[in-house]
Design a protein around this motif. Sequence first.
Motif, PDB file in Angstrom:
ATOM      1  N   UNK A 107     -15.987 -47.402  -5.139  1.00  0.00           N
ATOM      2  CA  UNK A 107     -17.211 -47.857  -4.486  1.00  0.00           C
ATOM      3  C   UNK A 107     -18.122 -48.567  -5.494  1.00  0.00           C
ATOM      4  N   UNK A 108     -19.290 -48.033  -5.808  1.00  0.00           N
ATOM      5  CA  UNK A 108     -20.111 -48.613  -6.864  1.00  0.00           C
ATOM      6  C   UNK A 108     -19.301 -48.758  -8.143  1.00  0.00           C
ATOM      7  N   UNK A 109     -18.518 -47.734  -8.453  1.00  0.00           N
ATOM      8  CA  UNK A 109     -17.682 -47.769  -9.648  1.00  0.00           C
ATOM      9  C   UNK A 109     -16.548 -48.779  -9.540  1.00  0.00           C
ATOM     10  N   UNK A 110     -16.103 -49.058  -8.301  1.00  0.00           N
ATOM     11  CA  UNK A 110     -15.100 -50.099  -8.108  1.00  0.00           C
ATOM     12  C   UNK A 110     -15.644 -51.458  -8.481  1.00  0.00           C
ATOM     13  N   UNK A 111     -16.895 -51.716  -8.103  1.00  0.00           N
ATOM     14  CA  UNK A 111     -17.554 -52.942  -8.527  1.00  0.00           C
ATOM     15  C   UNK A 111     -17.692 -52.961 -10.048  1.00  0.00           C
ATOM     16  N   UNK A 112     -18.042 -51.815 -10.639  1.00  0.00           N
ATOM     17  CA  UNK A 112     -18.241 -51.739 -12.084  1.00  0.00           C
ATOM     18  C   UNK A 112     -16.969 -52.079 -12.853  1.00  0.00           C
ATOM     19  N   UNK A 113     -15.818 -51.515 -12.438  1.00  0.00           N
ATOM     20  CA  UNK A 113     -14.597 -51.774 -13.197  1.00  0.00           C
ATOM     21  C   UNK A 113     -14.071 -53.188 -12.953  1.00  0.00           C
ATOM     22  N   UNK A 114     -14.387 -53.767 -11.795  1.00  0.00           N
ATOM     23  CA  UNK A 114     -14.105 -55.195 -11.599  1.00  0.00           C
ATOM     24  C   UNK A 114     -14.910 -55.988 -12.637  1.00  0.00           C
ATOM     25  N   UNK A 115     -16.140 -55.562 -12.877  1.00  0.00           N
ATOM     26  CA  UNK A 115     -16.972 -56.169 -13.913  1.00  0.00           C
ATOM     27  C   UNK A 115     -16.405 -55.950 -15.303  1.00  0.00           C
ATOM     28  N   UNK A 116     -15.783 -54.785 -15.536  1.00  0.00           N
ATOM     29  CA  UNK A 116     -15.113 -54.527 -16.814  1.00  0.00           C
ATOM     30  C   UNK A 116     -14.025 -55.572 -17.052  1.00  0.00           C
ATOM     31  N   UNK A 117     -13.195 -55.802 -16.015  1.00  0.00           N
ATOM     32  CA  UNK A 117     -12.120 -56.785 -16.135  1.00  0.00           C
ATOM     33  C   UNK A 117     -12.673 -58.167 -16.448  1.00  0.00           C
ATOM     34  N   UNK A 127     -13.946 -51.016  -3.573  1.00  0.00           N
ATOM     35  CA  UNK A 127     -15.117 -51.487  -4.321  1.00  0.00           C
ATOM     36  C   UNK A 127     -16.223 -52.000  -3.408  1.00  0.00           C
ATOM     37  N   UNK A 128     -17.464 -51.669  -3.767  1.00  0.00           N
ATOM     38  CA  UNK A 128     -18.634 -52.099  -2.991  1.00  0.00           C
ATOM     39  C   UNK A 128     -19.022 -53.505  -3.445  1.00  0.00           C
ATOM     40  N   UNK A 129     -18.343 -54.503  -2.906  1.00  0.00           N
ATOM     41  CA  UNK A 129     -18.492 -55.868  -3.389  1.00  0.00           C
ATOM     42  C   UNK A 129     -18.972 -56.832  -2.304  1.00  0.00           C
ATOM     43  N   UNK A 130     -19.544 -56.309  -1.245  1.00  0.00           N
ATOM     44  CA  UNK A 130     -19.905 -57.161  -0.116  1.00  0.00           C
ATOM     45  C   UNK A 130     -21.263 -57.814  -0.187  1.00  0.00           C
ATOM     46  N   UNK A 168      -6.690 -53.675  -6.764  1.00  0.00           N
ATOM     47  CA  UNK A 168      -7.778 -53.474  -5.809  1.00  0.00           C
ATOM     48  C   UNK A 168      -7.200 -52.733  -4.612  1.00  0.00           C
ATOM     49  N   UNK A 169      -7.755 -51.554  -4.345  1.00  0.00           N
ATOM     50  CA  UNK A 169      -7.235 -50.696  -3.276  1.00  0.00           C
ATOM     51  C   UNK A 169      -8.226 -50.630  -2.126  1.00  0.00           C
ATOM     52  N   UNK A 170      -7.705 -50.769  -0.904  1.00  0.00           N
ATOM     53  CA  UNK A 170      -8.523 -50.800   0.309  1.00  0.00           C
ATOM     54  C   UNK A 170      -8.172 -49.627   1.217  1.00  0.00           C
ATOM     55  N   UNK A 171      -9.173 -49.028   1.842  1.00  0.00           N
ATOM     56  CA  UNK A 171      -8.941 -48.065   2.908  1.00  0.00           C
ATOM     57  C   UNK A 171      -8.889 -48.806   4.237  1.00  0.00           C
ATOM     58  N   UNK A 172      -7.819 -48.651   4.977  1.00  0.00           N
ATOM     59  CA  UNK A 172      -7.612 -49.459   6.182  1.00  0.00           C
ATOM     60  C   UNK A 172      -8.695 -49.272   7.230  1.00  0.00           C
ATOM     61  N   UNK A 173      -9.290 -48.084   7.285  1.00  0.00           N
ATOM     62  CA  UNK A 173     -10.333 -47.828   8.278  1.00  0.00           C
ATOM     63  C   UNK A 173     -11.694 -47.615   7.626  1.00  0.00           C
ATOM     64  N   UNK A 174     -11.896 -48.214   6.473  1.00  0.00           N
ATOM     65  CA  UNK A 174     -13.127 -48.057   5.706  1.00  0.00           C
ATOM     66  C   UNK A 174     -14.254 -48.861   6.350  1.00  0.00           C
ATOM     67  N   UNK A 175     -15.269 -48.169   6.843  1.00  0.00           N
ATOM     68  CA  UNK A 175     -16.438 -48.842   7.409  1.00  0.00           C
ATOM     69  C   UNK A 175     -17.512 -49.086   6.360  1.00  0.00           C
ATOM     70  N   UNK A 176     -17.488 -48.314   5.272  1.00  0.00           N
ATOM     71  CA  UNK A 176     -18.500 -48.451   4.226  1.00  0.00           C
ATOM     72  C   UNK A 176     -18.292 -49.719   3.412  1.00  0.00           C
ATOM     73  N   UNK A 177     -17.046 -49.992   3.036  1.00  0.00           N
ATOM     74  CA  UNK A 177     -16.689 -51.237   2.352  1.00  0.00           C
ATOM     75  C   UNK A 177     -15.532 -51.858   3.133  1.00  0.00           C
ATOM     76  N   UNK A 178     -15.819 -52.620   4.160  1.00  0.00           N
ATOM     77  CA  UNK A 178     -14.798 -53.115   5.088  1.00  0.00           C
ATOM     78  C   UNK A 178     -13.700 -53.925   4.403  1.00  0.00           C
ATOM     79  N   UNK A 179     -12.448 -53.731   4.830  1.00  0.00           N
ATOM     80  CA  UNK A 179     -11.323 -54.445   4.224  1.00  0.00           C
ATOM     81  C   UNK A 179     -11.512 -55.948   4.165  1.00  0.00           C
ATOM     82  N   UNK A 180     -12.036 -56.555   5.226  1.00  0.00           N
ATOM     83  CA  UNK A 180     -12.186 -58.010   5.249  1.00  0.00           C
ATOM     84  C   UNK A 180     -13.103 -58.505   4.138  1.00  0.00           C
ATOM     85  N   UNK A 181     -14.135 -57.732   3.825  1.00  0.00           N
ATOM     86  CA  UNK A 181     -15.077 -58.123   2.772  1.00  0.00           C
ATOM     87  C   UNK A 181     -14.378 -58.097   1.415  1.00  0.00           C
TER      88      UNK A 181
END
Length: 402
Positions: A202-212, A231-234, A335-348
């Motif tokens: 989530x927030x940390x997913x955005x952070x490690x994308x930033x690490x890369x 990752x919360x990247x929307x 990058x890993x997605x939850x198929x039914x994730x409403x918090x960080x939607x797959x399409x985003x």
Amino acid sequence: MNRRLSFSASVAALVTSFWLATAYSGLPPIESVEDAVKFESSLFIPTGKFWDRPTGVPGAPGQLIRSEPAENYRIPHGASATRLLYWSNDLYERPTVASAVLIKPAGTAPKGGFPLVVWAHGTMGVGQMCGASNSVDVGYNVMPLLTQGFAVLAVDYAGLATEGGHGYMNKIVNATDVINAVPAAQKAVTGVTRRWVAIGHSQGGQAVWGVAEQQASLRDPHYLAAVALAPAVGGAALIESNANQPGALFYPVYIARAIKQQFPNFDIDTILTPEAAARYDDLVNKGCYFYAQAAFAQVKPGSVLKKDWTSQPYVSDFFAINQVGNKSSSGPLLVAIGKTDAATPPAVIESQAEKACAAGNSLVLRSYPGDHVEMLQTSLADVTAWIKDRFAGKVVTGACTY
């Protein structure tokens, strides 16, 4: 309608590890901020002198300030925990103080040390009291990684546990804290590898994308890869969605706090409704994730953000700085997605991944069953196998794979 916060669901959303969610499921629901305060008092260790900023001239980023063995965490028998304080930088390269905890599995380390993964947690709160290093469970998802044989370096981000204010959802600052934790931890503790993998949710997913992204210029020879879980990247679209989703209505207030932290002249009242703004100080100073959920339990979806909020000063600047996928990155990124994730939607997430692919980056995008929390369990075996392949030196083939 009196919306009851399911205690087991709330715990799962933060603590996440499956056995902890099960252990807490028999407790009554959190129905008020008083209940939340009581519960969080059992989760968090009061911050003390260990986390205090030292006097004198600041050290270089990544320099260890102090460390100590810690025995007040709920970790497996035989595992060891070391709490550490180190120097980092803010967005403007001014010295900050950050903290973390390094946990090593029980038993003798393999030759070369336990493989080191650096864990960047998702939203736990924005107040100083909400750090992983002053949480008895070290935040969440640390124990599942530990059982896979990794040494886990759980990072707080500056302003959580330490003073100075947390740069919530600030990709550059959070990523900098993750990167600078590594040399500090390796100075404090023996028996772990110099090579490391960043993993965050989530927030940390955005952070490690930033690490890369930062590693494209830093080029740390010991950095191997990053794993961004849901990752919360929307950007603004994600916050707009949160503002209309029961159980997520407090996130826009956290974002207002984040913009204020990054741009001190920002006025929170330009984007928050009076009802939401009235809860701002309490969310920052009185509690963490569960407190925030309880504080907004009776708030109507769609009533926290003003209609013209995205056009207000500093808002677009904040989201532009913290966008991912538009820069070169170093090493493979899963990058890993939850198929039914409403918090960080797959399409985003898919949209950001496509941008990263277009920039020529090495990215692997995979989907797993479950929502924002459940995907941590359903992806665990696959994700840890992928990480172990990086430590084994196996090459990720293809510039971008789905």
